[in-house]
Design a protein around this motif. Structure first.
Motif, short mmCIF file in Angstrom:
data_model
loop_
_atom_site.label_atom_id
_atom_site.label_comp_id
_atom_site.label_asym_id
_atom_site.label_seq_id
_atom_site.Cartn_x
_atom_site.Cartn_y
_atom_site.Cartn_z
N UNK A 86 0.79 -1.23 0.00
CA UNK A 86 0.00 0.00 0.00
C UNK A 86 0.83 1.28 0.00
N UNK A 87 2.03 1.26 0.54
CA UNK A 87 2.86 2.46 0.51
C UNK A 87 3.07 2.95 -0.93
N UNK A 88 3.09 2.02 -1.86
CA UNK A 88 3.34 2.38 -3.26
C UNK A 88 2.21 3.21 -3.85
N UNK A 89 1.01 3.05 -3.33
CA UNK A 89 -0.13 3.80 -3.87
C UNK A 89 0.14 5.30 -3.77
N UNK A 90 0.72 5.73 -2.68
CA UNK A 90 1.04 7.14 -2.49
C UNK A 90 2.40 7.50 -3.06
N UNK A 91 3.42 6.67 -2.79
CA UNK A 91 4.80 7.08 -3.07
C UNK A 91 5.34 6.63 -4.42
N UNK A 92 4.66 5.73 -5.09
CA UNK A 92 5.08 5.30 -6.43
C UNK A 92 4.03 5.68 -7.46
N UNK A 120 8.02 -10.70 -23.61
CA UNK A 120 8.66 -11.89 -24.19
C UNK A 120 9.66 -12.50 -23.22
N UNK A 121 10.16 -11.69 -22.31
CA UNK A 121 11.14 -12.15 -21.33
C UNK A 121 10.74 -11.66 -19.95
N UNK A 122 10.41 -12.58 -19.05
CA UNK A 122 10.02 -12.20 -17.71
C UNK A 122 11.20 -11.55 -16.97
N UNK A 123 12.39 -12.06 -17.19
CA UNK A 123 13.58 -11.48 -16.56
C UNK A 123 13.81 -10.05 -17.05
N UNK A 124 13.63 -9.84 -18.36
CA UNK A 124 13.80 -8.50 -18.92
C UNK A 124 12.75 -7.53 -18.39
N UNK A 125 11.52 -8.01 -18.29
CA UNK A 125 10.44 -7.20 -17.73
C UNK A 125 10.76 -6.80 -16.30
N UNK A 126 11.21 -7.75 -15.52
CA UNK A 126 11.55 -7.51 -14.11
C UNK A 126 12.63 -6.44 -14.00
N UNK A 127 13.65 -6.52 -14.82
CA UNK A 127 14.75 -5.55 -14.77
C UNK A 127 14.29 -4.16 -15.19
N UNK A 128 13.53 -4.08 -16.28
CA UNK A 128 13.07 -2.79 -16.80
C UNK A 128 12.16 -2.09 -15.78
N UNK A 129 11.19 -2.82 -15.25
CA UNK A 129 10.23 -2.21 -14.33
C UNK A 129 10.91 -1.84 -13.01
N UNK A 130 11.82 -2.66 -12.53
CA UNK A 130 12.55 -2.34 -11.30
C UNK A 130 13.30 -1.03 -11.44
N UNK A 135 13.46 4.91 -10.10
CA UNK A 135 13.54 6.30 -10.55
C UNK A 135 12.37 7.13 -10.04
N UNK A 136 11.25 6.46 -9.76
CA UNK A 136 10.06 7.18 -9.29
C UNK A 136 10.13 7.51 -7.79
N UNK A 137 11.00 6.87 -7.06
CA UNK A 137 11.05 7.04 -5.61
C UNK A 137 11.85 8.28 -5.24
N UNK A 138 11.27 9.43 -5.47
CA UNK A 138 11.93 10.70 -5.18
C UNK A 138 11.48 11.28 -3.84
N UNK A 139 10.23 11.01 -3.49
CA UNK A 139 9.63 11.59 -2.30
C UNK A 139 9.92 10.73 -1.06
#
Length: 252
Positions: A86-92, A120-130, A135-139
């Motif tokens: 739930x913290x992500x709802x506000x901070x991400x 196409x690649x779960x590992x690639x998706x995981x890396x990109x989204x992470x 980068x979004x965690x500024x606050x």
């Protein structure tokens, strides 16, 4: 999973994301038939990136649920997803989910920089989204909120609102105002959902007496039926593997 038509994989988040993301996961319908599933309330906010043989690529945010809901996995459908705390709802995500309780929000197709080609690649998706999430965690997170959720998750929702309020030095009234405004439910309701979810493994293992601080057996059965629609013994049977989160748990 007993259902050989459905493939499931999951990853835990990178260091630095653990307060905001519970897991990354992938679900694929390997068959040419529609698969009916039921989704149980589990206290998570899911974002799904999905593509199938018959539907175009799309991204959806699933609001919190307070009851089991039905869903369909289309033939050949592939879902890559992340489950937020739930913290992500506000901070991400910087969202208010009060109007999304039990509902879905369609997100932009380029959300978090992901496109259909990334499924196409779960590992690639995981890396990109992470990388995008970090980068979004500024606050900076307010310490009382970080502590509140740390206690909620560590106790699987078993602490009372009064106990939590005293531990974090934040009034019960203010906490509930925050929960209702940001998430669309009370802290007590959210804790009850987490306590229900914490019972999944014991029910799958055939243990039908309460182990998560329920007041008695009758209370345990009522809560399980309230959130799943069935009593513990029927949930244990999980006919046709329909309860999808339940199906992905290991069986001892």
């Amino acid at each position: 999973m007993q259902n050989k038509n459905i493939e499931y994989k999951s990853f835990i988040p990178n260091q630095g994301l653990e307060d905001f993301v519970e897991s990354f996961w992938m679900l694929t319908n390997l068959s040419e038939e529609r698969e009916e599933v039921a989704v149980l309330p589990d206290g998570r906010v899911d974002v799904l990136f999905s593509v199938s043989e018959t539907e175009p690529y799309h991204v959806m945010l699933m609001g919190l649920d307070t009851a089991a809901s039905k869903g369909i996995l289309l033939p050949g459908e592939k879902i890559y997803a992340l489950s937020f705390r739930l913290l992500a709802v506000e901070y991400v995500l910087d969202l208010h989910l009060s109007e999304l309780l039990g509902h879905v929000l369609v997100l932009p197709e380029n959300f978090l920089g992901v496109s259909a080609s990334d499924l196409k690649s779960f590992t690639g998706f995981y890396s990109r989204v992470s990388e995008q999430l970090l980068q979004r965690l500024k606050k900076p997170v307010k310490e009382k909120k970080r502590k509140l959720f740390e206690l909620i998750y560590a106790s699987n929702g078993s602490m009372t609102v009064k106990e939590l309020s005293e531990k974090v030095n934040w009034s019960s009234r203010q906490i509930n105002r925050y929960f209702n405004d940001r998430f669309g439910l009370s802290l007590k309701t959210y804790c009850n959902i987490l306590r229900f979810r914490a019972s999944f493994q014991q029910i799958k293992d055939g243990i039908f007496y309460p182990q998560q601080d329920f007041s008695d057996q009758a209370h345990f059965i009522r809560e399980v039926k309230k959130y799943s629609g069935v009593i513990p013994k029927e949930l244990n049977k999980n006919k046709n593997d329909r309860f999808i989160q339940f199906s992905t748990l290991p069986k001892k």
